[in-house]
Design a protein around this motif. Structure first.
Motif, short mmCIF file in Angstrom:
data_model
loop_
_atom_site.label_atom_id
_atom_site.label_comp_id
_atom_site.label_asym_id
_atom_site.label_seq_id
_atom_site.Cartn_x
_atom_site.Cartn_y
_atom_site.Cartn_z
N MET A 92 -3.62 12.95 -2.80
CA MET A 92 -2.69 13.98 -1.93
C MET A 92 -1.18 13.75 -2.03
O MET A 92 -0.52 14.50 -1.77
CB MET A 92 -3.24 13.61 -0.50
N ALA A 93 -0.91 12.36 -2.37
CA ALA A 93 0.46 12.15 -2.14
C ALA A 93 1.42 12.49 -3.06
O ALA A 93 1.21 12.59 -4.30
CB ALA A 93 0.44 10.64 -1.94
N ASP A 94 2.58 12.98 -2.41
CA ASP A 94 3.79 13.29 -3.46
C ASP A 94 4.54 11.89 -3.29
O ASP A 94 5.29 11.54 -4.38
CB ASP A 94 4.66 14.44 -2.87
N GLU A 95 4.43 10.97 -2.25
CA GLU A 95 5.02 9.82 -2.35
C GLU A 95 4.04 8.87 -1.50
O GLU A 95 3.57 9.33 -0.31
CB GLU A 95 6.25 9.88 -1.53
N ILE A 96 3.87 7.48 -1.87
CA ILE A 96 3.01 6.63 -1.20
C ILE A 96 3.85 5.72 -0.64
O ILE A 96 4.87 4.88 -1.27
CB ILE A 96 1.81 5.96 -2.43
N VAL A 97 3.74 5.38 0.67
CA VAL A 97 4.54 4.45 1.40
C VAL A 97 3.33 3.38 1.70
O VAL A 97 2.55 3.54 2.52
CB VAL A 97 5.02 4.86 2.89
N HIS A 98 3.38 2.04 1.22
CA HIS A 98 2.48 1.19 1.37
C HIS A 98 2.95 0.13 2.56
O HIS A 98 3.99 -0.38 2.57
CB HIS A 98 2.27 0.41 0.04
N ILE A 99 2.13 0.07 3.66
CA ILE A 99 2.53 -0.77 4.82
C ILE A 99 1.41 -1.79 4.95
O ILE A 99 0.42 -1.68 4.74
CB ILE A 99 2.67 0.10 6.19
N HIS A 100 1.97 -3.06 5.10
CA HIS A 100 1.22 -4.18 5.28
C HIS A 100 1.81 -5.33 6.08
O HIS A 100 3.05 -5.56 6.13
CB HIS A 100 1.05 -4.97 3.87
N ASN A 101 1.04 -5.90 7.22
CA ASN A 101 1.66 -6.77 8.12
C ASN A 101 2.87 -5.98 8.86
O ASN A 101 3.63 -6.90 9.10
CB ASN A 101 1.67 -7.86 7.51
N GLY A 102 2.86 -4.82 9.24
CA GLY A 102 4.14 -4.26 9.82
C GLY A 102 5.46 -4.08 8.95
O GLY A 102 6.30 -3.79 9.52
N GLU A 103 5.25 -4.31 7.69
CA GLU A 103 6.38 -4.20 6.79
C GLU A 103 6.05 -3.08 5.69
O GLU A 103 4.95 -3.09 5.39
CB GLU A 103 6.52 -5.58 6.28
N ILE A 104 7.10 -2.39 5.32
CA ILE A 104 6.82 -1.52 4.15
C ILE A 104 7.12 -2.45 2.88
O ILE A 104 7.91 -3.18 2.85
CB ILE A 104 7.73 -0.34 4.00
N VAL A 105 6.13 -2.38 2.16
CA VAL A 105 5.96 -3.22 0.88
C VAL A 105 6.42 -2.45 -0.37
O VAL A 105 6.78 -3.09 -1.32
CB VAL A 105 4.90 -4.16 0.66
N GLU A 106 6.13 -1.23 -0.52
CA GLU A 106 6.09 -0.49 -1.70
C GLU A 106 6.20 0.88 -1.27
O GLU A 106 5.53 1.64 -0.49
CB GLU A 106 5.01 -0.71 -2.59
N ILE A 107 7.41 1.74 -1.88
CA ILE A 107 7.39 3.19 -1.74
C ILE A 107 7.72 3.91 -3.12
O ILE A 107 8.30 3.36 -3.87
CB ILE A 107 8.78 3.63 -1.10
N ALA A 108 6.52 4.74 -3.57
CA ALA A 108 6.46 5.20 -4.90
C ALA A 108 5.77 6.28 -5.17
O ALA A 108 4.80 6.62 -4.32
CB ALA A 108 5.99 4.10 -5.78
N LYS A 109 5.87 7.17 -6.24
CA LYS A 109 5.22 8.33 -6.46
C LYS A 109 3.77 7.64 -6.78
O LYS A 109 3.90 6.38 -7.50
CB LYS A 109 5.82 9.25 -7.59
N PRO A 110 2.79 8.32 -6.99
CA PRO A 110 1.31 7.90 -6.99
C PRO A 110 1.21 7.48 -8.42
O PRO A 110 0.76 6.32 -8.78
CB PRO A 110 0.35 9.13 -7.06
N ALA A 111 1.93 7.98 -9.40
CA ALA A 111 1.62 7.25 -10.98
C ALA A 111 2.53 5.89 -10.91
O ALA A 111 1.63 5.07 -11.31
CB ALA A 111 2.39 8.13 -11.95
N ASP A 112 3.69 5.81 -10.50
CA ASP A 112 4.09 4.70 -10.29
C ASP A 112 3.28 3.54 -9.40
O ASP A 112 3.24 2.37 -9.89
CB ASP A 112 5.50 4.43 -10.00
#
Ligand SMILES: Nc1ncnc2c1ncn2[C@@H]1O[C@H](COP(=O)(O)OP(=O)(O)O)[C@@H](O)[C@H]1O
Ligand SMILES: [Mg+2]
Length: 238
Positions: free
Chosen positions: A198-218
């Motif tokens: 589904m994503a155009d952009e994935i924002v990975h959140i872990h322990n209350g912090e954003i650890v990665e922002i990337a398009k699905p392929a990356d």
């Protein structure tokens, strides 16, 4: 011009739990942003703050470049909860309710309800009793109810959790159909496959912090963060 939402240094604590630690993020219309993370990562907390249902301890939210307080956020956003409650009415009543409150002209309501039911593939469900519907059907009605409000910020908190794959796919397609330059869409999930679909952009959140922002392929092929790499490989011990 696309609508935009900017989160600046948001923090939130519940007693000694730091649910959000300085979260900053820029969100634009015409995209699906997937907020991905394990249970307890802070997804719901962030969604509730974006919806104006809760205030952060510090930080700011800008909507279309204007600092926006929770009350104003509530007017421009709609949050679909992970668990939704139907009113003891038929489906039509459940859907028309929000429109009546917003003083939509009476004669427009039936057509708009019909269109919303089409979008979630439950045409002609108007007269069914909402509370008798299956879990998947109820979640689709909840989605239709949110679509009807036509908000600039559409927030979906794990909208397919615990649903059968068929209902999940229908919900995913319905959400994708709502992409618009006039709408910021954020969907929380812990499901990697769903994020990939589904994503155009994935924002990975872990322990209350954003650890990665990337398009699905990356995100899947070339993650920069070690935590993301572990999450993808199923090696994350919470
Ligand atoms: N109302 C609350 N009171 C106390 N702790 C809370 C509350 N809401 C969330 N938390 C805690 O904040 C953290 C983030 O929770 P949450 O935002 O619900 O995560 P997620 O939606 O990603 O599972 C968790 O450690 C959770 O236990
Ligand atoms: Mg949650």
């Amino acid at each position: 011009m696309s609508v935009n939402l900017q989160l600046v240094d948001l923090t939130k604590k519940y007693r000694d739990v730091k649910a959000l630690k300085s979260v900053s993020l820029e969100l634009q219309g015409n995209k699906i942003i997937v907020l991905l993370g394990v249970n307890g990562a802070g997804k719901t907390t962030l969604m509730r703050i974006m919806a104006g249902l809760e205030d952060s301890d510090s930080g700011q939210i800008l909507f279309n470049n204007q600092n926006t307080e929770p009350k104003a956020l509530r007017r421009v956003s709609t949050l679909v909860f992970q668990k939704t409650a139907m009113f003891t009415m038929n489906v039509y009543g459940n859907l028309a309710f929000g429109l009546k409150i917003r003083k939509v002209p009476r004669e427009e309501i039936p057509k708009r309800v019909e269109e919303a039911l089409q979008a979630v593939r439950l045409p002609e469900f108007e007269k069914r009793r909402a509370k008798r519907l299956s879990g998947g059907e109820q979640q689709r009605i909840a989605l239709a109810r949110a679509f009807l409000l036509d908000s600039h910020v559409l927030l979906l908190d794990e909208p397919t959790a615990n649903l059968d794959p068929n209902s999940a796919i229908i919900i995913e397609k319905a959400i994708i159909s709502k992409k618009s330059s006039q709408r910021v869409i954020v969907m929380a999930t812990h499901n990697l496959n769903q994020a990939r679909r589904m994503a155009d952009e994935i924002v990975h959140i872990h322990n209350g912090e954003i650890v990665e922002i990337a398009k699905p392929a990356d995100f899947f092929e070339n993650p920069k963060s070690e935590i993301t790499r572990k999450f993808i490989n199923g090696e994350l011990d919470f």
